[in-house]
Design a protein around this motif. Structure first.
Motif, PDB file in Angstrom:
ATOM      1  N   ILE A   8       0.859  -1.181   0.000  1.00 53.77           N
ATOM      2  CA  ILE A   8       0.000   0.000   0.000  1.00 53.77           C
ATOM      3  C   ILE A   8       0.890   1.223   0.000  1.00 53.77           C
ATOM      4  CG2 ILE A   8      -0.232  -0.170   2.523  1.00 53.77           C
ATOM      5  CD1 ILE A   8      -3.003   1.172   2.203  1.00 53.77           C
ATOM      6  N   ALA A   9       0.554   2.195  -0.836  1.00 56.04           N
ATOM      7  CA  ALA A   9       1.414   3.364  -1.005  1.00 56.04           C
ATOM      8  C   ALA A   9       0.581   4.567  -1.413  1.00 56.04           C
ATOM      9  CB  ALA A   9       2.485   3.083  -2.064  1.00 56.04           C
ATOM     10  N   ILE A  70      -3.166   0.181  -3.652  1.00 55.46           N
ATOM     11  CA  ILE A  70      -3.195  -0.892  -2.666  1.00 55.46           C
ATOM     12  C   ILE A  70      -3.483  -2.201  -3.387  1.00 55.46           C
ATOM     13  CG2 ILE A  70      -5.629  -0.380  -2.155  1.00 55.46           C
ATOM     14  CD1 ILE A  70      -5.146  -1.457   0.670  1.00 55.46           C
ATOM     15  N   GLY A  71      -2.757  -3.247  -3.024  1.00 51.42           N
ATOM     16  CA  GLY A  71      -2.960  -4.526  -3.696  1.00 51.42           C
ATOM     17  C   GLY A  71      -2.307  -5.659  -2.945  1.00 51.42           C
ATOM     18  N   MET A  72      -2.688  -6.866  -3.294  1.00 48.77           N
ATOM     19  CA  MET A  72      -2.056  -8.046  -2.713  1.00 48.77           C
ATOM     20  C   MET A  72      -2.221  -9.218  -3.682  1.00 48.77           C
ATOM     21  SD  MET A  72      -4.626  -9.322   0.323  1.00 48.77           S
ATOM     22  CE  MET A  72      -6.103 -10.291  -0.036  1.00 48.77           C
ATOM     23  N   GLY A  73      -1.451 -10.256  -3.420  1.00 46.40           N
ATOM     24  CA  GLY A  73      -1.539 -11.439  -4.260  1.00 46.40           C
ATOM     25  C   GLY A  73      -0.987 -12.638  -3.531  1.00 46.40           C
ATOM     26  N   CYS A  74      -1.185 -13.815  -4.129  1.00 43.42           N
ATOM     27  CA  CYS A  74      -0.722 -15.031  -3.464  1.00 43.42           C
ATOM     28  C   CYS A  74      -0.359 -16.096  -4.480  1.00 43.42           C
ATOM     29  CB  CYS A  74      -1.798 -15.568  -2.514  1.00 43.42           C
ATOM     30  SG  CYS A  74      -3.250 -16.195  -3.368  1.00 43.42           S
ATOM     31  N   GLU A 185       9.752   5.064   1.650  1.00 39.12           N
ATOM     32  CA  GLU A 185       9.082   6.362   1.762  1.00 39.12           C
ATOM     33  C   GLU A 185       7.661   6.305   1.213  1.00 39.12           C
ATOM     34  OE1 GLU A 185       9.834  11.070   0.595  1.00 39.12           O
ATOM     35  OE2 GLU A 185      11.239   9.515  -0.053  1.00 39.12           O
ATOM     36  N   ASP A 186       6.694   6.640   2.050  1.00 39.95           N
ATOM     37  CA  ASP A 186       5.271   6.706   1.660  1.00 39.95           C
ATOM     38  C   ASP A 186       4.710   5.359   1.228  1.00 39.95           C
ATOM     39  OD1 ASP A 186       5.245   9.411   2.182  1.00 39.95           O
ATOM     40  OD2 ASP A 186       5.767   9.944   0.118  1.00 39.95           O
ATOM     41  N   ALA A 187       5.267   4.265   1.735  1.00 36.30           N
ATOM     42  CA  ALA A 187       4.766   2.945   1.344  1.00 36.30           C
ATOM     43  C   ALA A 187       5.141   1.890   2.377  1.00 36.30           C
ATOM     44  CB  ALA A 187       5.309   2.547  -0.023  1.00 36.30           C
ATOM     45  N   ALA A 218      -0.253   3.233   4.077  1.00 32.39           N
ATOM     46  CA  ALA A 218       0.922   3.763   3.374  1.00 32.39           C
ATOM     47  C   ALA A 218       1.884   4.434   4.350  1.00 32.39           C
ATOM     48  CB  ALA A 218       0.487   4.745   2.290  1.00 32.39           C
ATOM     49  N   ASP A 219       1.341   5.063   5.378  1.00 33.00           N
ATOM     50  CA  ASP A 219       2.166   5.843   6.297  1.00 33.00           C
ATOM     51  C   ASP A 219       2.759   5.044   7.446  1.00 33.00           C
ATOM     52  OD1 ASP A 219       1.801   8.367   5.007  1.00 33.00           O
ATOM     53  OD2 ASP A 219      -0.230   8.424   5.827  1.00 33.00           O
TER      54      ASP A 219
END
Length: 473
Positions: A8-9, A70-74, A185-187, A218-219
């Motif tokens: 997430i960023a 924002i994302g995810m995977g597997c 930074e920022d992620a 992100a923060d």
């Protein structure tokens, strides 16, 4: 097994998720999925089979459409995921790694009021990730739901949940698998393997403890539910399926494997075993560092008498036909005759499970002119099928080489003495080793001791799961 990666960023993370998931391909071979959220496009998701084609080639075209901060995977050896779920808890994506042994009982309980249903896969089975989400949805918030689900299941579940503005990471209740947060930074990102995000410019930030639940933005990250005191992290992370540059609980996989091989060589020397060999060799790929450690300690020459040809067939089990799979396995093994003919070879493998591929390897070495083939397993005898992770495809413990050998030696009575058979210092242990040597044509066979494996890992033994070796939880 399986692996996961999320990010997430304040900028697009599609490429991070793509490469982060791809770096978990060594942990699964059946399916892979990615999901991203973009304010304009909403949720975008794809799931593909990776049984015949690597992850990156299946998802390269999808990357033209994927975008989001924002994302995810597997990577999964089990069911299609991540899933997108809408419930009273909102709209969220969910993915899990682990195994639920009491799924039938939980499903029947869920069906008992006649007001619930599950989507069935073509086999008729229910996706265990959907079952997990159903358990979570029993409560009034995601954190309470995750804690409830963890208590209801028998097995393990490490969970990632993604909404439109944060990721929840939950390590399974006894920490059998790692969950690590990285930052730049920022992620922020979350991963099974730390090296996956190191290559993407993230640095180590936080490693979750057992049962811990963390909210990631992100923060920053925020601990929503604290870690438990008890841990049983899987010992096989280091001996077998961990990647060489991975670190778990502060212990590097490659370094552990060198140390593990050194301990095996030290024990062989004390017993006067296998001191007259021409070369020490590793069964590719994860057996090689164990063998390097063995060679360094024993002062024997290290060599690679055969290499695997993998550019076109990276996985020998890919063809659907068994005869084709066996032929592919043979085609992959390319000998170096000058290092085999007339030589006494000591091979170290990461483990011996069913012994099918090992038998083919030994036959191949003798056919190539080897004078003697000695075998060492870098872990203790596997006496029990894992019930916490999808480590092996064995459907019965009698498929394990050790258990089938015990049955041949002593029938059902032998199954009552597995602890003795697992110990090379006992009469039963020596009988099992001799029987396997005769069956495979080994000049000698040795397994790493339980004490040696724990010494090589080097963390508190009480925090390591050794169930497949000891049967003790």
């Amino acid at each position: 097994m399986g692996g996961f990666f999320g990010a997430i960023a304040k900028q697009d993370v599609a490429m991070d998720v793509f490469f982060g998931v791809d770096y978990h391909s060594h942990l699964g071979t059946r399916r892979a999925g990615m999901i991203l959220y973009d304010e304009e496009e909403g949720f975008q998701r794809q799931i593909h089979s990776i049984e015949n084609t690597p992850f990156r080639t299946k998802f390269e075209k999808d990357m033209e459409e994927f975008k989001g901060n924002i994302g995810m995977g597997c990577i999964s050896d089990t069911d299609p995921q991540p899933l997108l779920v809408r419930s009273h808890l909102g709209l969220y994506a969910i993915s899990c790694v682990g195994i639920i042994n009491n799924s039938k009982e939980l499903i029947n309980r869920y069906f008992s009021d006649h007001n619930h249903q599950f989507m069935a896969m073509s086999s008729g089975r229910i996706n265990v990730t959907e079952l997990l989400s159903a358990l979570i949805n029993q409560k009034d918030d995601l954190v309470s739901g995750i804690l409830y689900a963890q208590e209801q299941i028998e097995g393990s579940a490490t969970i990632l949940i993604m909404t439109d503005n944060y990721i929840l990471a939950a390590r399974d209740k006894l920490g059998r698998l790692p969950v690590i947060i990285g930052k730049r930074e920022d992620a922020h990102c979350v991963s099974f393997e730390s090296f996956a995000y190191h290559k993407l410019g993230y640095e180590d930030c936080y490693e979750l403890g057992p049962k811990e639940i963390v909210k990631i933005t992100a923060d920053d990250y925020e601990i929503l539910s604290p870690a438990g005191k008890d841990m049983k992290i899987c010992g096989f992370l280091w001996t077998y399926y961990g990647y060489p540059n991975s670190n778990y609980e502060g212990v590097n996989v490659e370094i552990m494997r060198y140390r593990n091989g050194e301990i095996m060589a030290r024990n062989d020397k004390e017993r006067g075993l296998a001191q007259d060999v021409d070369y020490v060799c590793g069964v590719p790929d994860s057996g090689i560092p164990h063998a390097i450690g063995y060679a360094n300690e024993s002062h024997a020459k290290f060599a690679r008498p055969f290499v695997k040809y993998t550019p076109t067939w990276p996985r020998s089990f890919m063809p659907a036909n068994q005869a084709m799979r066996s032929q592919v396995a043979k085609m992959k093994q390319i000998p170096v005759p000058e290092l085999i003919q007339g030589k006494k070879l000591l091979f170290v493998d990461d483990s011996i499970v069913r012994g099918t591929q090992l038998r083919e390897t030994v036959e191949f070495l003798y056919e190539s002119g080897a004078k003697e083939v000695h075998m060492r397993s870098a872990c203790p005898p596997i006496m029990y099928g894992c019930k916490y992770l999808n480590f092996s495809s064995s459907k019965s413990e009698m498929e394990l080489l050790t258990r089938s050998t015990v049955q041949e030696l002593e029938g059902d009575e032998g199954q009552k003495h597995l602890e003795e058979y697992a110990d090379a210092n006992t009469e039963r242990g020596q009988c099992m080793l001799s029987a396997i040597c005769k069956k495979f044509g080994f000049a000698s066979l040795g397994y790493q001791s339980l004490e040696g494996a724990l010494e090589a890992i080097g963390i508190d033994p009480e925090k390591i799961c050794t169930y497949c070796w000891t049967g003790k939880e």
